[in-house]
Design a protein around this motif. Structure first.
Motif, PDB file in Angstrom:
ATOM      1  N   GLY A  69       0.832  -1.285  -0.046  1.00 20.01           N
ATOM      2  CA  GLY A  69      -0.043  -0.010  -0.049  1.00 20.01           C
ATOM      3  C   GLY A  69       0.784   1.120   0.097  1.00 20.01           C
ATOM      4  O   GLY A  69       0.472   2.230  -0.028  1.00 20.01           O
ATOM      5  N   ALA A  70       2.317   1.086   0.102  1.00 17.56           N
ATOM      6  CA  ALA A  70       3.022   2.319  -0.051  1.00 17.56           C
ATOM      7  C   ALA A  70       2.956   2.943  -1.166  1.00 17.56           C
ATOM      8  O   ALA A  70       2.860   2.551  -2.695  1.00 17.56           O
ATOM      9  N   VAL A  71       2.881   4.204  -1.321  1.00 17.44           N
ATOM     10  CA  VAL A  71       2.844   5.387  -2.705  1.00 17.44           C
ATOM     11  C   VAL A  71       4.132   5.855  -2.608  1.00 17.44           C
ATOM     12  O   VAL A  71       4.450   6.646  -1.567  1.00 17.44           O
ATOM     13  N   PRO A  72       4.750   5.935  -3.695  1.00 18.12           N
ATOM     14  CA  PRO A  72       6.047   6.824  -3.759  1.00 18.12           C
ATOM     15  C   PRO A  72       5.761   8.092  -3.812  1.00 18.12           C
ATOM     16  O   PRO A  72       4.750   8.471  -4.217  1.00 18.12           O
ATOM     17  N   PHE A  73       6.613   8.901  -2.959  1.00 22.79           N
ATOM     18  CA  PHE A  73       6.477  10.486  -3.083  1.00 22.79           C
ATOM     19  C   PHE A  73       6.350  10.875  -4.396  1.00 22.79           C
ATOM     20  O   PHE A  73       7.351  10.679  -5.158  1.00 22.79           O
ATOM     21  N   GLN A  74       5.613  11.813  -4.663  1.00 20.67           N
ATOM     22  CA  GLN A  74       4.895  12.307  -5.978  1.00 20.67           C
ATOM     23  C   GLN A  74       5.145  11.320  -7.106  1.00 20.67           C
ATOM     24  O   GLN A  74       5.606  11.824  -8.253  1.00 20.67           O
ATOM     25  N   GLY A  75       4.937   9.970  -6.744  1.00 22.39           N
ATOM     26  CA  GLY A  75       5.112   8.915  -7.961  1.00 22.39           C
ATOM     27  C   GLY A  75       3.905   8.625  -8.414  1.00 22.39           C
ATOM     28  O   GLY A  75       3.796   7.700  -9.140  1.00 22.39           O
ATOM     29  N   THR A 189       0.194  23.677  -9.435  1.00 23.65           N
ATOM     30  CA  THR A 189       1.019  22.607  -8.838  1.00 23.65           C
ATOM     31  C   THR A 189       2.548  22.822  -9.170  1.00 23.65           C
ATOM     32  O   THR A 189       3.434  22.798  -8.082  1.00 23.65           O
ATOM     33  N   ASN A 190       2.916  23.396 -10.170  1.00 26.94           N
ATOM     34  CA  ASN A 190       4.272  23.426 -10.743  1.00 26.94           C
ATOM     35  C   ASN A 190       4.690  24.798 -10.959  1.00 26.94           C
ATOM     36  O   ASN A 190       5.993  24.918 -10.964  1.00 26.94           O
ATOM     37  N   GLY A 191       3.770  25.627 -10.772  1.00 30.46           N
ATOM     38  CA  GLY A 191       4.156  26.918 -10.908  1.00 30.46           C
ATOM     39  C   GLY A 191       4.450  27.460 -12.788  1.00 30.46           C
ATOM     40  O   GLY A 191       4.193  26.437 -13.352  1.00 30.46           O
ATOM     41  N   ALA A 192       4.505  28.791 -12.834  1.00 27.55           N
ATOM     42  CA  ALA A 192       4.597  29.085 -14.331  1.00 27.55           C
ATOM     43  C   ALA A 192       5.630  30.163 -14.517  1.00 27.55           C
ATOM     44  O   ALA A 192       5.425  31.236 -14.022  1.00 27.55           O
ATOM     45  N   PRO A 200       3.651  21.697  -3.505  1.00 28.00           N
ATOM     46  CA  PRO A 200       4.181  21.244  -2.234  1.00 28.00           C
ATOM     47  C   PRO A 200       3.442  21.939  -0.932  1.00 28.00           C
ATOM     48  O   PRO A 200       3.579  21.541   0.064  1.00 28.00           O
ATOM     49  N   GLN A 201       2.767  22.913  -1.270  1.00 29.16           N
ATOM     50  CA  GLN A 201       1.913  23.789   0.059  1.00 29.16           C
ATOM     51  C   GLN A 201       0.480  23.244   0.083  1.00 29.16           C
ATOM     52  O   GLN A 201      -0.154  23.424   0.978  1.00 29.16           O
ATOM     53  N   ILE A 202      -0.088  23.205  -1.266  1.00 27.61           N
ATOM     54  CA  ILE A 202      -1.630  22.838  -1.195  1.00 27.61           C
ATOM     55  C   ILE A 202      -1.708  21.519  -1.568  1.00 27.61           C
ATOM     56  O   ILE A 202      -1.310  20.997  -2.473  1.00 27.61           O
ATOM     57  N   PRO A 203      -2.581  20.996  -0.718  1.00 26.42           N
ATOM     58  CA  PRO A 203      -3.196  19.418  -1.035  1.00 26.42           C
ATOM     59  C   PRO A 203      -3.800  19.411  -2.370  1.00 26.42           C
ATOM     60  O   PRO A 203      -4.481  20.316  -2.759  1.00 26.42           O
ATOM     61  N   VAL A 204      -3.773  18.063  -2.910  1.00 33.66           N
ATOM     62  CA  VAL A 204      -4.581  17.846  -4.300  1.00 33.66           C
ATOM     63  C   VAL A 204      -6.031  18.556  -4.380  1.00 33.66           C
ATOM     64  O   VAL A 204      -6.227  19.241  -5.358  1.00 33.66           O
ATOM     65  N   GLU A 205      -6.848  17.940  -3.330  1.00 29.81           N
ATOM     66  CA  GLU A 205      -8.100  18.495  -3.308  1.00 29.81           C
ATOM     67  C   GLU A 205      -8.340  20.100  -3.499  1.00 29.81           C
ATOM     68  O   GLU A 205      -9.021  20.637  -4.191  1.00 29.81           O
ATOM     69  N   ASP A 206      -7.483  20.631  -2.827  1.00 28.46           N
ATOM     70  CA  ASP A 206      -7.621  22.162  -2.694  1.00 28.46           C
ATOM     71  C   ASP A 206      -7.074  22.767  -3.686  1.00 28.46           C
ATOM     72  O   ASP A 206      -7.870  23.728  -4.294  1.00 28.46           O
TER      73      ASP A 206
END
Ligand code: HEC
Length: 239
Positions: A69-75, A189-192, A200-206
């Motif tokens: 069940g482990a998920v790689p970081f940003q994988g 997510t990545n900036g522009a 890195p600061q805002i969770p996916v759902e947000d």
């Protein structure tokens, strides 16, 4: 010079060559013993080689598989709609590409990773409210509460006149209005360019909530009289 002294010098000279001989030998020979280590500071430790066996584990493997069940970081996958806002699209064969490469018929299709056009979750009033709140926290300082690129930080930078500030994009610019939601998600997510990444600061759902709110914000500045209920139109025209 007296003879004994001469002999003594000769012997000393011969002895002085001994350390050099040892150094020359150490440099040209191989040894399977570790070097002499005066201060060991944990350079050499017992360990298992990759792929080597280890009897301590029931499956006999030295390399341990990841915990179930482990998920790689940003994988996340490249075409992960939720985490990356992208999906993989099969592109039809491109005659232009064939001409360019001179390899007709070699590729049937090409595959591209493109931003998604729809939200990976239902867009509810709750999501929009969350997006509004998060937008005001994370985006409004630069882009302004209405998204015109005139937030407090921008005003302050204009006052300071340091010449290093990039004016935040106006989120109501036509090209940004037309971007798919997955693209906006990618920017958050990545900036522009000079905008930093907020992944890195805002969770996916947000992040998706913010994108939903940006779409609402864009729509709110792009209305016309058709958007107003019929019974209120006269009143608005009068004003
Ligand atoms: C620290 C200031 C700052 C913050 C905070 C910020 N932005 Fe930006 N943003 C910028 C700047 C500056 C640009 C223009 C970058 C450039 O042109 O080099 C930009 C550009 C953009 C663009 C246009 C990208 C493109 O492809 O042209 C979008 C969309 C955007 N920001 C959305 C957001 C959202 C949504 C948030 C909140 C999560 C946010 N920004 C937070 C400074 C900021």
């Amino acid at each position: 010079m007296p003879r004994p002294l001469l002999y003594a010098f000769a012997v000393l000279f011969a002895l002085s060559l001994v350390p050099l001989a040892f150094i020359a030998r150490a440099r040209s020979n191989h040894s399977d013993k570790p070097r002499i280590h005066i201060i060991p500071d944990m350079d050499n430790q017992a360990r298992f080689e990759a792929q080597a066996g280890n009897a301590a584990f029931a499956d006999g493997r030295g390399m341990r598989p990841p915990v179930e069940g482990a998920v790689p970081f940003q994988g996340a996958q490249l075409d992960d709609a939720l985490n990356r806002g992208t999906h993989t699209v099969l592109m039809p064969p491109s005659p232009a590409l064939y001409d360019e490469l001179g390899v007709e018929g070699l590729f049937e299709h090409s595959v591209e990773v493109l931003p998604v056009h729809s939200f990976p979750m239902p867009v509810t009033a709750e999501l929009l409210e969350r997006g509004h709140e998060r937008f005001d926290v994370f985006c409004a300082p630069c882009h302004g509460q209405s998204g015109y690129g005139d937030g407090m930080i921008d005003k302050r930078a204009a006052e300071l006149q340091e010449g290093t500030w990039t004016i935040p994009s106006n989120l109501h610019d036509q090209p940004l209005r037309e971007k798919p939601v997955g693209y906006l998600y990618g920017v958050v997510t990545n900036g522009a360019r000079s905008m930093p990444a907020y992944g890195p600061q805002i969770p996916v759902e947000d992040r998706w909530a913010i994108v939903a709110y940006v779409k609402a914000l864009q729509r709110s500045q792009d209305g016309d009289i058709e958007d107003v209920p019929v019974e209120l139109r006269d009143q608005i025209r009068a004003e």
